[in-house]
Design an enzyme around this catalytic site. Structure first.
Site, mmCIF file in Angstrom:
data_model
loop_
_atom_site.group_PDB
_atom_site.id
_atom_site.type_symbol
_atom_site.label_atom_id
_atom_site.label_comp_id
_atom_site.label_asym_id
_atom_site.label_seq_id
_atom_site.Cartn_x
_atom_site.Cartn_y
_atom_site.Cartn_z
ATOM 1 N N CYS A 17 0.846 -1.203 0.000
ATOM 2 C CA CYS A 17 0.000 0.000 0.000
ATOM 3 C C CYS A 17 0.879 1.249 0.000
ATOM 4 C CB CYS A 17 -0.905 0.018 1.226
ATOM 5 S SG CYS A 17 -2.061 -1.348 1.358
ATOM 6 N N ASP A 448 36.595 17.703 18.095
ATOM 7 C CA ASP A 448 37.134 19.055 18.173
ATOM 8 C C ASP A 448 37.423 19.366 19.641
ATOM 9 O OD1 ASP A 448 37.728 21.700 17.115
ATOM 10 O OD2 ASP A 448 35.932 22.335 18.191
ATOM 11 N N ASP A 644 31.129 21.973 17.161
ATOM 12 C CA ASP A 644 30.085 22.848 17.693
ATOM 13 C C ASP A 644 29.043 23.219 16.649
ATOM 14 O OD1 ASP A 644 31.340 24.688 16.095
ATOM 15 O OD2 ASP A 644 32.233 25.823 17.735
#
Length: 757
Positions: A17, A448, A644
């Site tokens: 479907c 980082d 960040d």
């Protein structure tokens, strides 16, 4: 910029479907891509242009007896008010149109199931008539007629949904799960009707007169029962969004012209001043203007410890004020709030397609026609083998029923829905199903340093001098005129220690070197050693201490009064709580952990030693971080880049998985595949574990779905009958088919127990 439209779809019974609706939606010219999720019963449409709702409805209807459930808010998430209303309505539950229709569908399935079970009780006596001799006392023609009367409402009412689906497929020359059920049960029912109403036809051909109303009735009852259990279980897979939407406040306390009044959340505007008392939910996002409190932000970050907030701090809508009364100015409402962003992200993730699902989709598209062919061949082979018609007929029906591909269509999306929802509840926001799947294969991670491993802001760590209080007082007083982060850190330290600073005079800054100022008639010089040396100040008194501090990765500031060196102030970007534990957990998961930073080698090495990282890339400019990611990828590594989400955006995009550290109030979702709302690095390992657990669940789901059909079809066709007399009765086949779907959904629901700690 492309937009994503998410719309609930009703009437779907299987993966076929969903594929049929997808096909029709993709035919709309403005649609770039479309994906219909059978498990969540939603369509996700990506488009560069506005698509008229009428055109979407027309496409969905063209696919079959399916219906678009219009939301009470604008389907493009276009206005603040509509989005605000949507969350307010979702929190009430009774106003959520999609939820109401789904509940109505489940209630109808329940009624059908109860009715079917009641009628099936009679047919269970029929099946065991040998045990109940009195059944044989009824004349056969009356006995068959009674069965016809009882079976007909079952066939028409319980079977109606499957007939509609089969007819819609037939109009498009395609077949789906409804086709298998409709053909199988109709064959048993119609054969029995002819045997009941035209017994002379069977007598003339010499066939034994028999009916199979019991098979049709019990098969439909078991399938509808399975659909009821499946729908109830599927409803629990998407509870995460319901809980998130339910967190939204319904009212707010507005301060206007000095008077306070309670207003509906939809009437809140940007820059309104709102009052929040202890125990109340914060209505929308904003900034505290007066007062302070501890805020429970667990609904956003997954962290149970309240966060202290004061004037100037950001607050997030739907979080809970635990202690003090405060006022705040609203900054974001409606679709712009953090909660609305998270709900939208989770909806998009749950409506996305994982690469592993493509195999199941391809198989499903060919599966039903193949099964129909196998069932017909089964019937013919048994008849040609001169076996009883009843045996051949039952094998034909059993193949059709046992092969329904529901479990195959549910295997992947149910696990994705529960996995992404569970992540969101714990502050792990996953952009899409592909990211969740790719994360399982990660074997290297680049962290980082600044703002990720560390807090991203310098702090005073050491005061070296004979009079440390005087050293801090004079240097902080002089630094009041400076905008340099190191100077601000010194001022912050002095204020935290309760020192009363003195206003500087004759302030003069020397960019990149230091500053000079006059404090209470004394000339103060602060800065790098060369700056003070050029002023003729002797630095030899603190040489050893300065070298020791520098070797520890700290920045050393020299402070002189007049022509005499007063002392040293050491500053460092300190580690976030949990950074060391996070690195250890990542290493225990078998990942190669690398730290990357623009800092010098000495500082980078010192931080690396503190957290336990030996692979360090120092003095790397932001634009060169991409090259470091690609270097690992060329070595065959699957890489997560954690940053960040701002200056690390290119590297986040280049990595196999970009993971952004959120701030809670600014969810960095644009460049990242995964966002950790709280900034707690320990959740990196939790995200990887969640990915592995989810993918393991999907693989087991697919395994059982495939094995079920691989083993079930041959047994239903009767391959074991010549050897051991084993033949799969259609009733048993229908029970097995229903169980397989419920099993897959229930197995996925086990992910709700996943713990991030």
């Amino acid at each position: 910029m492309s937009k994503k439209i998410i719309l609930p779809i009703s009437g779907m019974h299987c993966a076929s479907c969903a594929l049929n609706i997808e096909y029709q939606l993709k035919k709309i010219p403005q649609v770039k891509s479309a994906f219909v999720n059978f498990a969540s019963e939603k369509a996700t449409i990506e488009t560069d242009e506005v698509v008229p709702m009428a055109e979407i409805k027309k496409a969905v209807s063209a696919a079959g007896s399916y219906q678009v459930i219009e939301q009470t808010s604008d389907y493009h998430h276009g206005s603040h008010d509509s989005a605000q209303n949507k969350m307010a309505e979702a929190s009430g539950g009774e106003h959520d149109h999609a939820a109401m229709l789904k509940a109505k569908d489940i209630a109808l399935l329940k009624k059908k199931t109860i009715f079917g079970v009641v009628i099936s009780i009679f047919f269970s006596f029929v099946i065991f008539e040998a045990v109940l001799p009195f059944m044989t006392l009824i004349p056969k023609n009356i006995y068959f007629a009674l069965q016809l009367i009882l079976a007909t409402p079952i066939q028409l009412w319980l079977g109606a949904q499957f007939y509609r689906g089969a007819w819609a497929g037939l109009k498009r020359f395609s077949a789906n799960m409804d086709t298998l059920i409709a053909v199988g049960t109709s064959a048993a029912y119609l054969y029995s009707v002819i045997a009941t109403l035209l017994p002379e036809f069977f007598r003339a051909t010499g066939l034994e007169i028999n009916v199979y109303f019991d098979a049709a009735v019990i098969i439909l009852t078991l399938i509808v029962l399975g659909k009821y259990l499946e729908a109830s279980a599927k409803g629990r897979t998407s509870e995460a969004i319901k809980r998130l939407a339910g967190l939204a406040a319904k009212t707010a306390h507005l301060l206007e012209n000095g008077e306070e009044k309670e207003i509906p959340i939809a009437e809140v505007k940007v820059n309104d001043i709102l009052i929040v008392r202890p125990g109340e939910k914060i209505p929308v996002d904003g900034m505290i203007t007066e007062g302070e409190s501890a805020i429970d932000e667990s609904m956003i970050s997954g962290e149970s410890i309240p966060v202290d907030k004061k004037a100037g701090d950001q607050v997030i809508g739907a979080t809970i004020n635990k202690s003090g009364l405060f006022k705040f100015r609203t900054t974001k409402i409606g679709q712009d709030t953090v909660l609305a962003q998270i709900i939208k992200l989770v909806e998009e993730a749950q409506g996305s397609r994982a690469p592993i699902q493509k195999l199941a989709d391809v198989i499903s598209s060919y599966f039903v026609p193949t099964v129909i062919a196998i069932s017909i061949i089964t019937l013919i082979v048994w008849l040609l083998a001169s076996q009883p018609f009843a045996l051949a007929f039952f094998a034909f029906i059993a193949v059709l029923i046992v092969a329904c591909p529901c479990a195959l269509g549910l295997a992947t999306p149910t696990a994705i829905i529960v996995g992404t929802g569970r992540g969101a509840e714990n502050g792990i926001l996953i952009r899409d199903a592909e990211s969740l799947e790719k994360m399982e294969k990660i074997n290297a991670i680049i962290l980082d340093k600044t703002g990720t491993l560390t807090k991203g802001e310098p702090q005073v760590t050491d005061l070296i001098g004979t009079d440390q209080k005087q050293l801090l007082l004079l240097s902080a007083s002089a630094e009041q005129g400076s905008e340099h982060p190191l100077g601000q850190a010194i001022v912050k330290k002095a204020k935290a220690d309760g020192l009363k600073l003195i206003d500087p005079k004759n302030f003069k800054a020397f960019s990149g070197f230091g500053l000079m100022a006059e404090i209470s008639g004394q000339k103060i010089a602060i800065g790098k050693p060369k700056f003070l040396a050029d002023l003729g100040i002797d630095l030899s008194g603190f040489t050893n201490q300065a070298d020791d501090l520098a070797s520890g990765g700290k920045t050393v500031v020299y402070v002189a009064v007049g022509e005499k060196l007063l002392g040293l102030i050491a500053l460092a970007d300190t580690l976030k709580e949990g950074s060391k534990q996070a690195v250890s957990e990542l290493q225990n998961l078998g990942l190669e952990v690398i730290m990357i930073t623009g800092d010098n080698q000495q500082t980078a090495k010192a931080i690396g030693q503190q957290v336990g990282i030996t692979q360090i890339q120092a003095e790397v400019l932001p634009e060169n971080k991409v090259a470091e990611v690609e270097k690992l990828q060329k070595l065959g590594k699957k890489v997560i880049m954690v940053g960040d989400g701002i200056n690390d955006a290119p590297a986040l995009a280049a990595a196999d998985i970009g993971m952004a550290i959120g701030s809670g109030t600014d969810v960095a979702m644009e460049a990242a595949d995964i966002t950790l709302v709280s900034g707690d690095l320990r959740k990196i390992a939790a995200a990887i574990k969640l990915s592995r657990k989810t993918m393991s669940t999907i693989k087991w789901n697919l395994f059982w779905a495939f094995i079920y059909n691989i083993l079930g079809i041959p047994v239903a066709a009767g391959v074991l009958y010549p050897f051991w007399g084993i033949l799969l009765h259609p009733v048993i086949a229908s029970a097995a088919m229903a169980f397989s779907s419920v099993f897959v959904v229930t197995n996925s629901l086990r992910l709700k127990k996943f713990r991030v700690d």
